[in-house]
Design an enzyme around this catalytic site. Structure first.
Site, mmCIF file in Angstrom:
data_model
loop_
_atom_site.group_PDB
_atom_site.id
_atom_site.type_symbol
_atom_site.label_atom_id
_atom_site.label_comp_id
_atom_site.label_asym_id
_atom_site.label_seq_id
_atom_site.Cartn_x
_atom_site.Cartn_y
_atom_site.Cartn_z
ATOM 1 N N SER A 59 8.945 -7.253 -7.608
ATOM 2 C CA SER A 59 8.417 -8.619 -7.588
ATOM 3 C C SER A 59 9.563 -9.646 -7.644
ATOM 4 C CB SER A 59 7.433 -8.797 -8.740
ATOM 5 O OG SER A 59 6.690 -9.968 -8.574
ATOM 6 N N ASP A 116 -0.058 -7.432 0.094
ATOM 7 C CA ASP A 116 0.384 -7.506 -1.297
ATOM 8 C C ASP A 116 -0.557 -8.410 -2.106
ATOM 9 O OD1 ASP A 116 1.800 -8.822 -3.533
ATOM 10 O OD2 ASP A 116 3.545 -7.689 -2.843
ATOM 11 N N HIS A 167 1.043 -4.248 -5.502
ATOM 12 C CA HIS A 167 2.225 -5.087 -5.718
ATOM 13 C C HIS A 167 3.110 -4.334 -6.706
ATOM 14 C CE1 HIS A 167 4.608 -8.722 -6.122
ATOM 15 N NE2 HIS A 167 4.444 -8.730 -7.423
#
Ligand SMILES: *[C@@H]1O[C@H](CO)[C@@H](O)[C@H](O)[C@H]1NC(C)=O
Ligand SMILES: *[C@@H]1O[C@H](CO)[C@@H](O)[C@H](O)[C@H]1NC(C)=O
Length: 397
Positions: free
Chosen positions: A207, A303, A370
């Site tokens: 991330s 995502d 994600h």
């Protein structure tokens, strides 16, 4: 690119119950994913607190860099930054994985002030131990390639992907923007702790940490002698410069605020900031082809974090038309699905130049996911998908 489209296009109908996979590039990493379509994840899941199936032996202590405070390497609130180190052993003694955790960004003094009261802005709130799982696991059967490596998880407490740098404290708020100094201080410390003698080293992140990996990949390479094998792995960090459902470029404005406020520009890639507006260089698509170190991208083209925050953020959806769809993709109507497909197309387009890069590889799947490398099940488990027979077999969780 045509390749990506046609292959995934063929498999498109399966999306929803199964995941499509597309991968290309060098086989330097074994990327194994298990989609978990049925579980909608909240933003807080970006910072895993608990991993089902993690053995207690994988809890790793926090080390704070008190000494780095004199160098001004501090979290948002002025506290010492930290990391977790698990020593390698046996054949992995001289191999290192350095992983940067994620957790979004803050773009205003107010939002950064709120962050100061969490582990994402202050080491006062960091857990003293965190579990190491997925590709940080030391269990050989769960992590056959990396189990014995030295493993580091860098805590994220600056709010700008370890790349902000303002000299002065923000008066009245007690805020410090020193991500770049945290990065340098932690690297200095790890070099002393054995990274300097590494024979192989992998920089990774998830991330916002995946974005930090894109940004710092070549810096990391430069820390180590030429003969050392150095590679990078960015997981869930390919944030797309794309309009939201109301037609606004909200992520662009957001990144612009983060970059301006936290003094990020000077730490972004020179080959990018010389070309476009600096805050644009916070988007990996603007600079990935310039990265010289081999880098592998793991990202879903759907995502969930991006769908919820870039494509359909709350501000862009005043009537909550997207709420149910964002929460569970089975609730999306046909028009919404079309918009999701367009988002995916944009991502593939943005990745196209990189597809021809000699130094890279990618795994772009279509799960509503994600960050996929640190979960035991998605990383490597008997049910994990296989690709080119490198442990690939898709199965919905
Ligand atoms: C390692 O992982 C395997 C497979 O998940 C599990 O059966 C085993 O108990 C684990 N070993 C340890 C020491 O945790
Ligand atoms: C695929 O991998 C499995 C084990 O990982 C192996 O037994 C099998 O022979 C491989 N198949 C091919 C076609 O390489």
């Amino acid at each position: 690119m045509a390749n990506i489209r046609s292959r995934s296009g063929l498999l498109w109908k399966k999306w929803g119950r199964e995941c499509m996979f597309f991968a290309t590039g060098f086989g330097f990493l074994l990327i194994v994913l298990l989609p978990s379509l049925n579980s909608w994840k909240k933003e807080s899941d970006m910072i895993p607190k608990h991993f089902p199936g993690t053995s207690p032996g994988d809890l790793v202590d926090l080390t704070l860099l008190q000494s780095s405070k004199v160098k001004g390497a501090v979290c948002l609130d002025g506290s010492a930054p930290g990391y977790h180190l698990q020593r390698g052993f046996g054949s992995g003694s001289n191999y290192w994985i350095v992983h940067i955790e994620g957790g979004g960004w803050c773009n205003t003094l107010e939002s950064c002030s709120l962050r100061k009261n969490t582990a994402l802005g202050s080491s006062t709130f960091m857990e003293k131990q965190v579990p190491f799982s997925g590709f940080l696991s030391s269990n050989q059967s769960q992590n056959p390639d990396f189990f014995s490596w030295n493993k580091v998880r860098i805590r994220y407490c600056d709010g700008a992907s370890l790349s902000g740098e303002l000299e002065d404290e923000v008066q009245g708020y007690g805020l410090f923007f020193r991500g770049q100094r945290i990065w340098r201080a932690i690297m200095d410390e790890l070099l002393l702790k054995g990274l300097a003698n590494a024979q192989k080293a992998l920089l990774s992140g998830c991330s916002a940490g995946g974005l930090a990996t894109f940004i710092h990949c070549d810096d990391f390479r430069a820390l180590l002698p030429k003969g050392v094998t150095v590679k990078c792995l960015a997981d869930g960090g390919f944030f797309l410069d794309e309009k939201d459902v109301s037609g606004k470029r909200s992520i662009k404005s957001f990144y612009h605020e983060v970059v301006s406020m936290q003094g990020v520009s000077k730490n972004l890639r020179k080959d990018c900031v010389s070309r476009v507006q600096p805050s644009q260089c916070f988007f990996p698509q603007e600079f990935i082809t310039g990265i010289e170190t081999p880098i592998f991208i793991v990202n879903s083209a759907y995502d969930w974090w991006q769908i919820q925050n870039i494509l359909a953020p709350d501000d862009a959806d005043p009537h909550n038309d997207w709420l149910k769809c964002k929460q569970d993709i089975y609730n999306c109507n046909l028009d919404q699905l079309k918009v999701l497909h367009e988002y995916r197309s944009s991502m593939l387009d943005a990745l196209e130049p990189f597809q021809h890069s000699k130094n890279g590889g990618m795994f772009i799947n279509s799960c509503y996911a994600h960050c996929q490398t640190w979960k035991d099940k998605t990383w490597h488990s008997p049910e994990s998908p296989r690709l080119n027979n490198k442990s690939f077999y898709s199965k919905v969780n």
